[in-house]
Design a protein around this motif. Structure first.
Motif, short mmCIF file in Angstrom:
data_model
loop_
_atom_site.label_atom_id
_atom_site.label_comp_id
_atom_site.label_asym_id
_atom_site.label_seq_id
_atom_site.Cartn_x
_atom_site.Cartn_y
_atom_site.Cartn_z
N HIS A 13 0.84 -1.19 0.00
CA HIS A 13 0.00 0.00 0.00
C HIS A 13 0.88 1.24 0.00
O HIS A 13 1.87 1.31 0.72
N ARG A 14 0.49 2.24 -0.77
CA ARG A 14 1.38 3.40 -0.93
C ARG A 14 1.30 4.35 0.26
O ARG A 14 2.18 5.15 0.50
N ASN A 15 0.19 4.28 1.04
CA ASN A 15 0.00 5.25 2.11
C ASN A 15 0.73 4.80 3.39
O ASN A 15 1.35 3.75 3.44
N THR A 16 0.61 5.62 4.44
CA THR A 16 1.27 5.32 5.71
C THR A 16 0.49 4.32 6.54
O THR A 16 0.94 3.88 7.58
N ARG A 17 -0.73 3.99 6.09
CA ARG A 17 -1.60 3.09 6.83
C ARG A 17 -2.59 2.46 5.87
O ARG A 17 -2.88 3.04 4.81
N LEU A 18 -3.14 1.30 6.24
CA LEU A 18 -4.19 0.69 5.44
C LEU A 18 -5.47 1.50 5.58
O LEU A 18 -5.63 2.29 6.50
N LEU A 19 -6.41 1.27 4.66
CA LEU A 19 -7.74 1.89 4.72
C LEU A 19 -7.65 3.40 4.91
O LEU A 19 -8.35 4.00 5.73
N SER A 20 -6.76 4.03 4.15
CA SER A 20 -6.47 5.44 4.41
C SER A 20 -7.64 6.37 4.13
O SER A 20 -7.66 7.49 4.63
N GLN A 21 -8.63 5.91 3.35
CA GLN A 21 -9.80 6.78 3.15
C GLN A 21 -10.80 6.65 4.29
O GLN A 21 -11.57 7.56 4.56
N MET A 22 -10.80 5.49 4.95
CA MET A 22 -11.77 5.25 6.02
C MET A 22 -11.26 5.71 7.38
O MET A 22 -12.01 5.67 8.36
N THR A 23 -9.97 6.05 7.47
CA THR A 23 -9.40 6.33 8.78
C THR A 23 -8.59 7.61 8.75
O THR A 23 -8.20 8.09 7.68
N GLU A 29 -4.95 9.32 10.57
CA GLU A 29 -3.62 8.74 10.78
C GLU A 29 -3.60 7.79 12.00
O GLU A 29 -3.19 6.64 11.90
N ASP A 30 -4.08 8.29 13.15
CA ASP A 30 -4.02 7.49 14.38
C ASP A 30 -4.86 6.22 14.27
O ASP A 30 -4.41 5.13 14.62
N GLY A 31 -6.09 6.39 13.79
CA GLY A 31 -6.99 5.24 13.67
C GLY A 31 -6.45 4.23 12.68
O GLY A 31 -6.48 3.02 12.92
N GLY A 32 -5.95 4.72 11.56
CA GLY A 32 -5.44 3.83 10.52
C GLY A 32 -4.21 3.06 10.97
O GLY A 32 -4.06 1.87 10.69
N ARG A 68 -1.93 -2.03 12.63
CA ARG A 68 -1.16 -2.84 13.58
C ARG A 68 -1.99 -4.05 14.03
O ARG A 68 -1.49 -5.18 14.08
N LYS A 69 -3.28 -3.83 14.32
CA LYS A 69 -4.11 -4.94 14.79
C LYS A 69 -4.30 -5.98 13.68
O LYS A 69 -4.26 -7.19 13.93
N LEU A 70 -4.54 -5.51 12.45
CA LEU A 70 -4.72 -6.45 11.34
C LEU A 70 -3.47 -7.31 11.16
O LEU A 70 -3.55 -8.51 10.92
N ARG A 71 -2.31 -6.67 11.29
CA ARG A 71 -1.04 -7.42 11.20
C ARG A 71 -0.96 -8.47 12.31
O ARG A 71 -0.63 -9.62 12.08
N GLU A 72 -1.27 -8.04 13.55
CA GLU A 72 -1.17 -8.94 14.70
C GLU A 72 -2.09 -10.14 14.56
O GLU A 72 -1.71 -11.28 14.82
N ILE A 73 -3.36 -9.85 14.14
CA ILE A 73 -4.37 -10.91 14.12
C ILE A 73 -4.08 -11.91 13.01
O ILE A 73 -4.25 -13.11 13.18
N THR A 74 -3.65 -11.42 11.84
CA THR A 74 -3.57 -12.29 10.67
C THR A 74 -2.14 -12.69 10.29
O THR A 74 -1.94 -13.69 9.61
#
Lengths: 197, 410
Positions: free
Chosen positions: B172-182, B184-187, B192-198
């Motif tokens: 992903h080119r942005n600093t976080r996943l789901l950058s339109q839905m979130t 900076e902090d939320g994303g 981090r949680k998506l990485r941890e879980i999966t």
């Protein structure tokens, strides 16, 4: 349509509704079957708010926002009973329904009805099969204190209006004396607990 | 009257379904560019994760027959001749209409369309895409996939294939996943949680710049940070564009009036329609199912009764697929942020004039419905929002109902 109504002043938080709901929704239909079973599904929960306590669940809204939000064809309304029904075979647990439900009435977990080894959405189905058999929903049948009733809304309102009038004009008691005493006890206990914090 | 729908997606299927429920006996023709009954794009990734194909047909497999509809499938629409009330298909055939329901949806946007000529490179938008991916994984016993694009569709793709057991690299080119839905902090929290879980290998601030082809088949990808990854499968999900060309000649969507019409005979709905936001009035494409559904129903009411107005769209969405970790977002992230978080949950509301302007609720759905309602109602919540965000028992709605909340609803 008939719905489940809560007279919260009569709830004594005994949780008989929760137990009956869990048994009704468990394949074993027995209390022992529930024990230690993570897939147990309970569609009603007794919520404590300050000194009050009362059961909360799905209200089978019309229009039902969950039904309008569901993109997988899993939520429908039973034309006979008016119940909002969730079909776990079609549900993908995408949470669109939970996102818009004002009453937090939809939860997710792998229940006994989940077929694909993952969580599904689950909620109260108004005991649709029981209701079609002219039985009361399990929670209502189990309620000892008369807090839960299964009735037409219009009839409930008319009865309530008549009762309020009788209380006002004839001085009839609003709640039975033992309920009044119990509620006073709860208020005092809560005040005491809050003071201790 | 002859009614033609361009598209067999969710808006078109809902439109036809409600038309028939309302008693319309009109001749209905549905034009689709894929050979399937109406399916739910939200559901199709679950087919890749191993669930039955039949569950994608959200209105039933016999929809066309049950609704008495003539379905012309596998036929792309080339042009709408609004003057002559005629639709021309790319195979040369034409179809006349009295009323047209234009719901062509959107398509994947590819930075390098020629990549798709390589065996092993796929989009992730249509049921055709899903079936092709499924076939490919079976035939090649694919073990590793690179997903390019970490927006809603990219994360959806990554999770579906992770669930199927593939090793997933998400670029992903942005600093976080789901950058339109979130924000900076939320994303960052969600990523981090998506990485941890999966355990999905997420590569941020990176793009796929080139693909490595041998004998016409994919062998690997090259990334902007210089890395190369060996893979036989690449999914490109970096964006979509609306299929508005046949009607307006460009891909910027179709602007409609408050009756959802483009002209007196053409209704437009779904992911191709530019509609105002219900709260802000901001015109845009609000591509979620509840908006499409409401647009379809409004169009039916207007068509049959001549009187219906669309009150605007709400941009709220949730991503909760394959894992029990919902990411909910709505509105715009401007104003004063109020945040509550712990190890598992991140909840943030943006307030403007004391009212909710946007929000993110990450990790559970407990307070989401109540906050959604406070957002839609645009009531003042500045005095009560902090305890609502911290609510872990789901009692905040009932507290306010019974007058136990400090502060007042304005």
């Amino acid at each position: 349509m008939k719905k489940i109504f809560v007279d919260y002043e009569k709830c004594v938080a005994c949780k008989a509704c929760e137990t009956a709901c869990a048994m009704e929704n468990h394949p074993s239909h027995s209390l022992f079957g529930l024990l230690g079973d993570k897939k147990t599904q309970v569609n009603v929960r007794v919520l404590a708010v300050e000194h009050e306590a009362f059961p909360v669940s799905c209200r089978h809204c019309e229009p039902a926002w969950c039904m309008d939000a569901c993109p997988s064809g899993a939520i429908s309304r039973d034309s006979e009973t008016g119940a909002v029904i969730l079909n776990p075979d079609m549900c993908k647990a995408c949470a669109m329904c939970a996102m818009v439900c004002p009453f937090d009435a939809i939860s997710f977990k792998e229940t006994h009805r989940a077929r694909y080894g993952r969580d599904v959405a689950y909620k109260c189905d108004l005991c649709n099969d029981r209701v079609k058999n002219n039985e009361l929903p399990a929670c209502v049948a189990a309620c000892h204190s008369g807090a839960l009733s299964f009735r037409e809304h219009d009839q409930l309102r008319r009865d309530q209006a008549v009762k309020n009038l009788r209380v006002y004009l004839l001085g009839e008691e609003k709640l039975p004396k033992n309920f009044e005493l119990y509620r006073e006890l709860r208020r005092k206990e809560f005040a005491q607990r809050s003071g201790e914090k | 009257m002859k009614i033609v729908t361009i598209g067999t997606g969710m808006a078109a299927a809902e439109f036809v379904d409600v038309l028939r429920k309302e008693g319309s006996q009109d001749e209905i023709v549905m034009l689709g560019n894929e050979p399937f009954p109406p399916y739910s794009p939200c559901v199709i990734p679950f087919f890749l994760a191993g669930e039955p194909l039949t569950t994608v047909y959200w209105k039933g497999e016999s929809f066309y027959r049950n609704k008495g509809v003539t379905a012309l499938l596998d036929s792309a629409v080339a042009e709408v001749d609004a003057k002559r009330h005629r639709v021309r298909l790319s195979n040369g055939r034409t179809e006349n209409y009295d009323r047209l329901f234009f719901a062509t949806g959107a398509r994947s946007w590819y930075p390098q369309p020629q990549w798709l000529e390589t065996n092993g490179v796929f989009g992730f938008k249509t049921l055709t895409d899903m079936l092709a991916i499924d076939d490919y994984i079976r035939e090649h016993a694919t073990r590793r996939v690179v997903v390019f694009g970490g927006g809603f569709i990219g994360v959806d793709a990554a999770l579906a294939l992770w669930h199927r057991g593939l090793e997933v690299i998400l670029v992903h080119r942005n600093t976080r996943l789901l950058s339109q839905m979130t924000d900076e902090d939320g994303g960052v929290f969600a990523t981090r949680k998506l990485r941890e879980i999966t355990g999905i290998d997420v590569r941020l601030k990176t793009t796929v710049t080139d693909i490595d082809i041998r004998d016409g088949a994919l062998r690997g990808v090259k990334m902007s940070n210089g890395d190369s990854v060996e893979t036989t499968m690449l999914i490109v999900a970096i964006g979509v564009s609306p299929n508005s060309e046949p009607l307006v000649g460009n891909d910027r969507g179709v602007v409609v009036d408050e009756t959802l019409r483009y002209d007196p005979h053409i209704y437009v709905a779904g992911d191709v329609a530019v509609t105002p936001h219900a709260l802000t009035g901001e015109p845009a494409i609000y591509a979620t199912y509840p908006n499409a559904m409401l647009q379809a129903r409004t169009a039916v009411r207007h068509l049959l009764h001549g009187d219906a107005t669309y009150n605007g769209s709400i941009n709220t969405n949730v991503l909760k697929k394959h894992i029990d970790f919902p990411i909910i977002s709505a509105g715009t992230f401007e104003g004063d942020p109020v945040t509550w978080q712990n190890q598992h949950l991140f909840r943030r509301v943006y307030l403007q004039n004391g009212k909710i302007n946007g929000y993110q609720l990450i990790g559970d759905t407990r307070v989401s419905g109540y906050i959604y309602n406070l957002y839609c109602a645009q009531v003042r919540v500045d005095k009560i929002i902090a305890p609502i965000l911290a609510d872990n028992r789901g009692d905040s709605y009932y507290r306010s109902l019974m007058g136990f909340n400090q502060g007042q609803l304005g």
